[in-house]
Design a protein around this motif. Structure first.
Motif, mmCIF file in Angstrom:
data_model
loop_
_atom_site.group_PDB
_atom_site.id
_atom_site.type_symbol
_atom_site.label_atom_id
_atom_site.label_comp_id
_atom_site.label_asym_id
_atom_site.label_seq_id
_atom_site.Cartn_x
_atom_site.Cartn_y
_atom_site.Cartn_z
ATOM 1 N N ALA A 72 0.847 -1.190 0.000
ATOM 2 C CA ALA A 72 0.000 0.000 0.000
ATOM 3 C C ALA A 72 0.878 1.235 0.000
ATOM 4 O O ALA A 72 1.888 1.295 0.685
ATOM 5 C CB ALA A 72 -0.910 -0.008 1.220
ATOM 6 N N SER A 85 -4.913 0.708 -2.075
ATOM 7 C CA SER A 85 -5.180 1.464 -0.861
ATOM 8 C C SER A 85 -4.977 0.589 0.359
ATOM 9 O O SER A 85 -4.849 1.089 1.457
ATOM 10 C CB SER A 85 -6.599 2.036 -0.898
ATOM 11 O OG SER A 85 -7.520 0.976 -1.011
ATOM 12 N N SER A 86 -4.954 -0.720 0.181
ATOM 13 C CA SER A 86 -4.692 -1.616 1.299
ATOM 14 C C SER A 86 -3.983 -2.852 0.770
ATOM 15 O O SER A 86 -4.051 -3.175 -0.402
ATOM 16 C CB SER A 86 -5.990 -2.002 1.995
ATOM 17 O OG SER A 86 -6.805 -2.734 1.109
ATOM 18 N N HIS A 194 3.466 -4.112 6.716
ATOM 19 C CA HIS A 194 2.078 -3.965 6.277
ATOM 20 C C HIS A 194 1.100 -4.012 7.461
ATOM 21 O O HIS A 194 -0.064 -3.682 7.310
ATOM 22 C CB HIS A 194 1.729 -5.046 5.259
ATOM 23 C CG HIS A 194 1.824 -6.432 5.801
ATOM 24 N ND1 HIS A 194 3.025 -7.031 6.116
ATOM 25 C CD2 HIS A 194 0.867 -7.349 6.090
ATOM 26 C CE1 HIS A 194 2.816 -8.240 6.583
ATOM 27 N NE2 HIS A 194 1.520 -8.462 6.572
#
Length: 196
Positions: A72, A85-86, A194
């Motif tokens: 991301a 976005s993720s 992450h």
């Protein structure tokens, strides 16, 4: 420090082994590094890729793994690939396992096709096949452990060992690039960045 990180990601070398943690991640990271080194050795060999292979084509399974495994972006970046976005670790690992199933099936079926020199091609590709088997058995989440590799199987091998070798060489070039990507992703996942 930034230049060092930039150099490491641009060389395509395996990332350093992460510290041991749950899920035998150290063993899996080691297997992924071994996979990259094994594929590199296959490409260095003149038994599979030699002067008859003129193309630099590198077919790969799909770009899905790269898409779902891209970290991301937390900043505005000029890189068009950083649009996630993720980051979903599970989705990324499932795609990596699909890649491994694809290449496992391709190599396994290639070794059953007519070979130009079985006495050199089988020993050349067997270590990679063994590492793929170990990765799929020991490093796959439960939901992907039973993934049916035939659904992603590459095109059938023909009766011409020459054409098959050309196709396998091209595929191994693509696999090499994918193995570099997978090693980088495994390093990213192992770092835990992450989850921050």
């Amino acid at each position: 420090m930034l230049m060092l990180l930039n150099w490491r990601t641009s060389t395509g070398l395996p990332l350093p082994q992460p510290q041991p943690s749950a899920n035998n991640s150290a063993q899996c990271a080691s297997l992924f590094r071994s996979l990259l080194l094994s594929v590199t050795e296959v490409l260095k060999s003149k038994d599979l890729c030699f002067s008859l292979i003129k193309s630099y084509e590198m077919p790969m399974r799909s770009s899905e793994t790269v898409r779902v495994c891209t970290p991301a972006s937390t900043q505005n970046s000029g890189c068009g690939m950083l649009i996630n976005s993720s980051f979903s670790e599970n989705e990324c690992v499932m795609n990596i396992m699909r890649d491994l199933a694809y290449y496992h099936t391709a190599i396994e079926t290639y070794l059953k096709s007519p070979l130009h020199r079985p006495e050199t091609e089988i020993p050349l590709l067997s270590p990679t096949l063994g590492i793929l088997r170990d990765l799929r058995k020991n490093c796959s989440p439960m939901e992907t452990a039973e993934h049916n590799s035939t659904e992603d199987a590459p095109g059938r091998w023909g009766n011409s060992s020459y054409v098959n070798r050309q196709k396998m060489c091209k595929m191994m070039r693509g696999f090499h690039v994918r193995a570099i990507t997978i090693n980088r992703v495994v390093g990213y996942i192992s770092s835990g960045d992450h989850r921050k």
